[in-house]
Structures are given as structure tokens and as C-alpha cells.
Design an enzyme around this catalytic site. Structure first.
Site, PDB file in Angstrom:
ATOM      1  N   ASP A  64       0.798  -1.145   0.173  1.00  0.00           N
ATOM      2  CA  ASP A  64       0.010   0.009  -0.073  1.00  0.00           C
ATOM      3  C   ASP A  64       0.919   1.147   0.073  1.00  0.00           C
ATOM      4  OD1 ASP A  64       0.789  -0.056   2.817  1.00  0.00           O
ATOM      5  OD2 ASP A  64      -0.943   0.719   3.505  1.00  0.00           O
ATOM      6  N   TYR A  66       2.902   4.634   0.683  1.00  0.00           N
ATOM      7  CA  TYR A  66       3.537   5.435   1.819  1.00  0.00           C
ATOM      8  C   TYR A  66       2.532   6.242   2.355  1.00  0.00           C
ATOM      9  CZ  TYR A  66       7.910   3.967  -0.266  1.00  0.00           C
ATOM     10  OH  TYR A  66       9.092   3.058  -1.010  1.00  0.00           O
ATOM     11  N   PHE A  77       6.656   1.582  -4.168  1.00  0.00           N
ATOM     12  CA  PHE A  77       8.163   1.771  -3.909  1.00  0.00           C
ATOM     13  C   PHE A  77       8.668   3.228  -4.192  1.00  0.00           C
ATOM     14  CE2 PHE A  77       7.738  -2.706  -4.319  1.00  0.00           C
ATOM     15  CZ  PHE A  77       8.249  -3.194  -2.907  1.00  0.00           C
ATOM     16  N   HIS A 186      10.903  -9.910   0.616  1.00  0.00           N
ATOM     17  CA  HIS A 186      10.691  -8.512   0.536  1.00  0.00           C
ATOM     18  C   HIS A 186      12.001  -7.731   0.898  1.00  0.00           C
ATOM     19  CE1 HIS A 186       8.923  -4.419   1.138  1.00  0.00           C
ATOM     20  NE2 HIS A 186       7.826  -4.811   0.427  1.00  0.00           N
TER      21      HIS A 186
END
Length: 224
Positions: A64, A66, A77, A186
Site C-alpha cells: 500500500d 507510503y 516503492f 521483501h
């Protein structure tokens, strides 16, 4: 929410008439009128606007947006120019340096990737300020699954970079033999050392694209 006007529209138009999307639309509309929500409303579909369906070469799937001021702008990202580089992206840059020799830039603005056919998609497209995952389970997941299904139906080579378990949960939707699925932990500082570092996904991605006669991605983000 802004309109989708490029070739994603025919692929996603059936979603707009479904009950879940009508509920999602009402919820999101109310959230933007009553709370601080990121990204700015006009940026919600930036990943789709910047990377048309016919131009997608690579999918990078995040979770989701920032949730702090000035960061999110609709690309997973990525942060807007002038913002500190988030920890996961620091680790992505580190792996890029080790894998392809890219220098570590002074910013986290990834629009260059989107412009080359890298779909920087989050599974949830909005979030309340200072509250990670606050829009989880409201319907975005069904909508972004429709995006992933549309990619799976493309009769051409596409690479999926699936980092972490939430992203890898989408593998069961992907069954196109022309596509390449790359998985790793991740890039978060909590998990990057478990196998994200050293995964060489960026070089593997480009090798696959070139083997199929497709222009590789220039992963180098330049300094601002």
C-alpha cells in the site's frame, strides 16, 4: 477518483459496475473529504496512466502507499523528488548496485521505470495519513487483482517481480507460459537479508526480455 483513459479502460471497465467497486468508490470519496489520504486523489491511478497495458514489460507489486506527507504519488516503492529514500528502496538500490553496477542515486523517484514499461503497482491504492494498511480489505485488492488478471492474459512476454509473501500470494493467478515469475523475500530491512540481497532479479529480468527480442529496462535512476 480520476478517470482511466488509456488502454487499461477496456480491461477494467467491467469492474466499475460491480458492487464491491461501488462500495469502494463511496468509501474512498468519503475518506478524501473527511481525512488526510495519500496519495493525492489525482495520483491514485498513476501506475496505470504512466504505463499503458500494451507497454507493460515488468510488474513490480507493492502493498500500500507510503503514509507520510509528500511521499506517495501512485507508484509502488517510489517517492516524490525531495523526499528521503525509504528503507526498502534503499535495499532495492543496493541490490541494483550489486547486480548491475548502478550507482545509488540521491532520490527515490521511479517514474523513469514506469515510462519504460515497469508497472509499479500496489495491491491497495490509498491509505490514511500515518496509518499503514488502513485501507486494506476495502475492495482495492479485488480491483488490482483484475489488473493482474489482465496482465496474465497478455499474449507476450512479461516479467513479474514478486517480493514478499503478499505479492507471492498472486502466483496462483498467473499461468501464462510466456511470462516469467521471479520471487524473493521483501526488500524491507526486516527481510532483505533472507534472500532479496543476491536475488539478481534485475539482470534476470533483462536477460529474459532480451532473449525475447524486447528492449531491456534501464534500471539506473539518475541523480536530481
Amino acid at each position: 477518483m480520476p478517470m482511466i483513459s488509456n488502454d487499461w479502460l477496456p480491461a477494467l471497465k467491467p469492474e466499475f459496475g460491480k458492487d464491491y467497486y461501488k462500495e469502494l468508490y463511496k468509501f474512498i470519496n468519503n475518506e478524501y473529504h473527511s481525512r488526510v489520504i495519500y496519495p493525492p486523489a489525482d495520483d491514485i491511478f498513476n501506475a496505470l496512466h504512466l504505463t499503458p497495458l500494451k507497454e507493460v514489460k515488468v510488474l513490480v507489486l507493492g502493498q500500500d502507499p507510503y503514509h507520510e506527507p509528500g511521499q506517495a504519488h501512485g507508484l509502488s516503492f517510489s517517492v516524490q523528488p525531495g523526499q528521503d529514500i525509504p528503507p526498502s528502496l534503499v535495499n532495492i538500490y543496493s541490490e541494483l548496485h550489486e547486480d548491475l553496477g548502478c550507482y545509488v542515486p540521491n532520490n527515490g523517484y521511479l517514474k523513469k521505470w514506469a515510462d519504460q514499461g515497469v508497472l509499479l503497482l500496489n495491491t491497495v491504492l490509498t491509505v490514511r495519513a500515518h496509518a499503514a494498511n488502513s485501507h486494506k480489505g476495502r475492495g482495492w485488492e479485488k480491483f488490482t487483482d483484475a489488473i493482474i488478471r489482465a496482465l496474465n492474459e497478455q499474449d507476450r512476454p512479461i516479467v513479474y517481480l514478486l517480493w514478499g509473501r503478499p505479492a507471492q500470494s498472486k502466483i496462483e493467478m498467473l499461468n501464462n507460459p510466456k511470462h516469467l515469475i521471479l520471487t524473493a523475500p521483501h526488500p524491507s530491512p526486516l527481510s532483505a537479508y533472507r534472500g532479496f540481497f543476491g536475488c539478481k532479479h534485475f539482470s534476470k529480468c533483462n536477460e529474459f526480455l532480451m532473449a525475447n527480442g524486447i528492449e531491456p529496462i534501464d534500471w539506473q535512476i539518475e541523480n536530481i
